[in-house]
Design a protein around this motif. Sequence first.
Motif, PDB file in Angstrom:
ATOM      1  N   VAL A  95       6.680  -7.637 -23.346  1.00 50.48           N
ATOM      2  CA  VAL A  95       7.889  -7.390 -24.118  1.00 50.48           C
ATOM      3  C   VAL A  95       7.875  -6.003 -24.765  1.00 50.48           C
ATOM      4  CG1 VAL A  95       9.189  -8.138 -26.149  1.00 50.48           C
ATOM      5  CG2 VAL A  95       8.262  -9.819 -24.568  1.00 50.48           C
ATOM      6  N   MET A  96       6.713  -5.587 -25.244  1.00 46.66           N
ATOM      7  CA  MET A  96       6.684  -4.365 -26.043  1.00 46.66           C
ATOM      8  C   MET A  96       6.586  -3.099 -25.214  1.00 46.66           C
ATOM      9  SD  MET A  96       4.300  -5.790 -29.077  1.00 46.66           S
ATOM     10  CE  MET A  96       4.203  -4.291 -30.002  1.00 46.66           C
ATOM     11  N   LEU A  98      10.680   0.258 -38.940  1.00 54.08           N
ATOM     12  CA  LEU A  98      10.205   0.113 -40.320  1.00 54.08           C
ATOM     13  C   LEU A  98       8.985   0.979 -40.596  1.00 54.08           C
ATOM     14  CD1 LEU A  98      10.255  -1.474 -43.046  1.00 54.08           C
ATOM     15  CD2 LEU A  98       8.692  -3.075 -41.976  1.00 54.08           C
ATOM     16  N   ASN A 138       8.125  -4.547 -31.556  1.00 55.21           N
ATOM     17  CA  ASN A 138       8.692  -3.487 -30.724  1.00 55.21           C
ATOM     18  C   ASN A 138       9.719  -2.700 -31.525  1.00 55.21           C
ATOM     19  OD1 ASN A 138      11.159  -2.778 -28.775  1.00 55.21           O
ATOM     20  ND2 ASN A 138       9.241  -2.514 -27.685  1.00 55.21           N
ATOM     21  N   ARG A 139      10.559  -3.396 -32.271  1.00 50.89           N
ATOM     22  CA  ARG A 139      11.589  -2.713 -33.047  1.00 50.89           C
ATOM     23  C   ARG A 139      11.005  -2.049 -34.289  1.00 50.89           C
ATOM     24  NH1 ARG A 139      15.841  -4.309 -29.583  1.00 50.89           N
ATOM     25  NH2 ARG A 139      14.319  -4.621 -27.947  1.00 50.89           N
ATOM     26  N   MET A 140       9.973  -2.663 -34.846  1.00 46.54           N
ATOM     27  CA  MET A 140       9.366  -2.083 -36.045  1.00 46.54           C
ATOM     28  C   MET A 140       8.685  -0.753 -35.756  1.00 46.54           C
ATOM     29  SD  MET A 140       7.736  -5.153 -38.263  1.00 46.54           S
ATOM     30  CE  MET A 140       6.200  -4.316 -38.215  1.00 46.54           C
ATOM     31  N   ASP A 180       9.709   1.509 -33.552  1.00 44.69           N
ATOM     32  CA  ASP A 180      10.624   2.520 -33.031  1.00 44.69           C
ATOM     33  C   ASP A 180      10.348   3.845 -33.742  1.00 44.69           C
ATOM     34  OD1 ASP A 180      13.826   2.625 -31.829  1.00 44.69           O
ATOM     35  OD2 ASP A 180      13.165   4.183 -33.204  1.00 44.69           O
ATOM     36  N   PRO A 181      10.157   4.925 -32.960  1.00 42.09           N
ATOM     37  CA  PRO A 181       9.729   6.179 -33.594  1.00 42.09           C
ATOM     38  C   PRO A 181      10.737   6.710 -34.608  1.00 42.09           C
ATOM     39  CG  PRO A 181      10.193   6.489 -31.259  1.00 42.09           C
ATOM     40  CD  PRO A 181      10.205   5.023 -31.508  1.00 42.09           C
ATOM     41  N   GLN A 182      12.026   6.507 -34.376  1.00 46.93           N
ATOM     42  CA  GLN A 182      13.001   7.043 -35.324  1.00 46.93           C
ATOM     43  C   GLN A 182      13.371   6.046 -36.411  1.00 46.93           C
ATOM     44  OE1 GLN A 182      14.065   8.239 -31.874  1.00 46.93           O
ATOM     45  NE2 GLN A 182      12.716   9.795 -32.651  1.00 46.93           N
ATOM     46  N   TYR A 183      13.639   4.830 -35.995  1.00 49.83           N
ATOM     47  CA  TYR A 183      14.319   3.929 -36.904  1.00 49.83           C
ATOM     48  C   TYR A 183      13.483   2.724 -37.304  1.00 49.83           C
ATOM     49  CZ  TYR A 183      17.961   6.776 -34.930  1.00 49.83           C
ATOM     50  OH  TYR A 183      18.699   7.845 -34.521  1.00 49.83           O
ATOM     51  N   LEU A 227       8.889  -8.918 -30.008  1.00 50.79           N
ATOM     52  CA  LEU A 227      10.177  -8.242 -30.115  1.00 50.79           C
ATOM     53  C   LEU A 227      10.300  -7.565 -31.478  1.00 50.79           C
ATOM     54  CD1 LEU A 227      12.734  -7.991 -28.420  1.00 50.79           C
ATOM     55  CD2 LEU A 227      13.656  -9.935 -29.650  1.00 50.79           C
ATOM     56  N   LEU A 228       9.901  -8.289 -32.506  1.00 54.84           N
ATOM     57  CA  LEU A 228       9.950  -7.755 -33.865  1.00 54.84           C
ATOM     58  C   LEU A 228       9.110  -6.489 -33.968  1.00 54.84           C
ATOM     59  CD1 LEU A 228      10.553  -8.054 -36.901  1.00 54.84           C
ATOM     60  CD2 LEU A 228       8.646  -9.636 -37.042  1.00 54.84           C
TER      61      LEU A 228
END
Lengths: 288, 294, 447
Positions: free
Chosen positions: B232-233, B133, B124-126, B128-131, B121-122
């Motif tokens: 998840v990803m 990390l 997947n969010r890291m 993110d193409p726009q936002y 999950l971490l």
Amino acid sequence: MVRGRPVGLRVRSAVWRVVVYLLLLVLVTVALLPLLWMVSTSLKPGFLEAYSLSLLPSKVTWSNYPDTWNRVPFPGPMANTIFITALALFGSLVSASITGYAFARLRFPGREVWFAILIMTMLIPPAIMIIPQYLLFNWLRWIDSYKPLIVPWFFGGGAFRIFLFRQFIKSIPEELDQAAEIDGCSTFRIFAQIIVPLMMPAVATVAVLGFMDFWNDFFAPFIYLNNVDKDTIVLRLFRIWSDAEGYMREELHTVMAGNVLVTLPAFIIFFIAQKRFIQGIVTTGIKG
Amino acid sequence: MKGSTKKKIEGYLFIFPWIIGLSVFVIYPAGYGLVLGFFKFDIFNPPKWVGLRHFMELFTEDPNFLKSLSVTLRYIIFSVGLRVGAAFFLALLLNQRVKALGLWRTLFYTPSIVAGYALALLWNRMMDPQYGLVNVVLRFFGGPTPNWFGSEPLAFATITVMSVWSVGPLVVIFLAGLQGIPQELYEQAEIDGAKMRHRLIAVTIPMISPVLLFNLVIGCIHATQLFVEPLVMTNGGPNNATLTLLLYLYRNAFSYLKMGYAAAIAMIMFLLTLGMTLFLFRWSRRWVYYAGSG
Amino acid sequence: MKIRTPLALASVLLLVSVGAFASGDSDEASSDGPVPLILSAWGGQEVADFYAANAAEFSRLSEGRVDASFRHITADYNQKVQAMIAAGDAPDVFLLGSSNAPLWWRKGLLLEVTETVHEHGLLDDSKWYSSLFSSSRDGDTFFGLPDAMNVFLLLYNKTAFDKYGVEHPTEDWTWDDVKAAAMQLTVDENGDGVNDLWGFNIWHTWSMWYQVFLWSWGAEWAIDAHEADTLPWLAGKDWQKGQMVDSGAAAALRWLQDGIYKDEFIRPRVGATVAGEAFQQGLTAMDIVGTWYLETTILVDDFEWDIAPIPRVGKGDPHVTQMTVSPWVVNARTEYALAARELAAFMCCNNFVMETMRRDTPLSKEVAFSDAYLKIPGAPPSYQLRVDIIDMIEHPRYWNRQIPNGAEIEQALNTEMEKLLINSQSPEDTAANVDKEVARLIAKGWE
């Protein structure tokens, strides 16, 4: 170890040390950055800031944690996870230590064959057993209960754990139990009163490793648990964050706060018991 | 004589629970699993014999299976290679008599404690193409900011590279192996005038080779089981670029209710693991050095 | 709570009679206390609370004869319910996606409810949106009672439209209008190289969304067979092979691909993340959503929003979309068949349920237009459109997938669409490949 070396070599070795530390520093930053980001994001006040470069929240928002705690909500799944982890851990410790003791100390015909089988089971890919195990538990009417997650651990406790206990017990001097045997102690009493106290370090190691396995497990709860009120905490997070239709308006800082909360117990145990932890990995690893 | 008979029985008494567990939860399912692939079975109706049909279908008609096989094979090669390489390198660094070794080791181990789901999950969010990390950092340095899950090679690479983060156990094992190498061997090599590179080849690698083999075997078995990360990803996408065998098996068994077909996939996974293990052991005869035997 | 339709009364009467017969050879064990019934559905917490309240109301109306409780199941719902059925521990009544209902019926997992349908007069088209039964009937045999209907709409962020001076969408909007507005609404406000707002959003990995989008483009295969209520999903009139190639679908597919790579007004894909969060977080100005999405959008207070009919291809072309409906089905192995059927009918068509539902549009035409349903706090000006649109749509199509291997076909559509959306396949090839996969999977037949 200090020996007379040419000066040039010493300079080179000093440079080398700087290089080593620099490399380690860079690598450790890379390794820890995702986790730092996870923690810092979880403390950020709002959605837009959650996506900014800064690792420091403009305002440390602790309330994200109680918010997430209530929204998931954590208490039920947390209690379930503690219950499963405690029982599975207990079962595997008891069962694996008894089996490990037999393989280390007791001489019985076919022991080597059984031990070879034990080693081979470590190499069976779990994938081949997923469906038949599922059908078996289904036939036993165990689906949607904690039994598939707990009961098997009372019957052997896992090949790796048995192996680890066997290795450890082998390192205990045999004179101790021979003396006890001469005194007329039964085998079980030798195990319970002499071996068990001596193998507490190994028990602690296996317990810490096992805690991580059970606490973090995803696949088995995912397959075997159906009812929302039986969820483990990892499964609950998966369900609420990824159900497209029953979807929640998730925000990054909430998701990350959930991530931190689910990781926290494992972190605490790891930092308290890291020596044992690393010892365990070395033993299972090296002597395999 | 009497005592020894008792002891014989006692031995079996002690391992009896394990034997039950072994038969019920391992041998029976494994055996059943090998047979089930030849049947059509949906849980609700009795199994129906179909012979080799599932296997024919897997290899001749089912593009998803062939893709997932190739994804899994590539993942095994790249991720095991990367993980073992990275772990070995880190262990070598840590073995340079660094100060506060315990602390370094702990820090490198830390990412491996995070539950697989939370880590996925971490990441997947890291990504993110726009936002995420990663792209925020890349943008800060003026680099390209790709859409990480928007192309097949990138999505696959992300999942592969991510596996290096949980390399902690391997580092610890390698490090212990390195520390077990007798110091005299290095000193001898130094006296013989061997440079660092040569010492690595002549002393370190042979001495560490059993550990290397162990890590390779366990790593391959582990890599075959990749599930939660793609689930998840990427949910296997895009265009099945991250559809692993286990994810495909899961879909067939539990979403499409094709237990027999899924068991056939499991059998292929079994053969794959078996083949890999045999290959590694055979291949290792050329390079594994056992101090005891020789 | 007032009970206005005869249906509720009928339910109670029936339950009372069930109780009366229970002492005979019936399976209803009322002498041992109330009959326990378990009701299940998917959804978020808001929906779960709603269903739980429905179950409680049903129990109350039964005057102690039934004790219905709600069992909440999420993520991988179908798999979980299948597992429960296999384990003999399934809910008595549950909501089932229309994609799976026909397959489960064929496998003998569902109880027939034809009599219940007739008893309650649910086929009376003047009172009910009866065509919704299409996804839970097999000829004259019924195996489910429709929940509520989900219609797709254009949802837009009014605050963002006003901020950037873009005119609000109207009933006349075509997909070209959407594109023009979306391009104006794709903005990087602070100039950091990241768009703070995107014009349009794709619900990737959700095959139903693709389907809705394609149909709204008036693809020939959607319009072609309007003599029938239903079309067999992606398959053509012969129910054997795919239909995407002989249609206007390619234009729709190109619109999407160009929207990402050429005109850059569509928010790019972000892995398996749920796409729905984007609109509610204010990241996208427009979205095509089902009415169920409005239930949670009402809770958003960061910006104002409203709804418009689904866009069309050219001015004067018809609005084409589909309605989806998930039936309440009865577990074939329930011990309390009569009570369970009544519970399903209650969930489908009782006023108490229909007036308080926010997720979808109720089956009763009267309730759908009632104040109880439409006048709720937080609803935007055009809220009634969610009901009006049903009559506005000239070619309504009902989600109906009575073809074999539906779940795999859904997966195949997702995969081919992914290829399109990552720019590795042309619209024409996408259409051709979908057709090929549809034909292959249909030919494999029912398992």
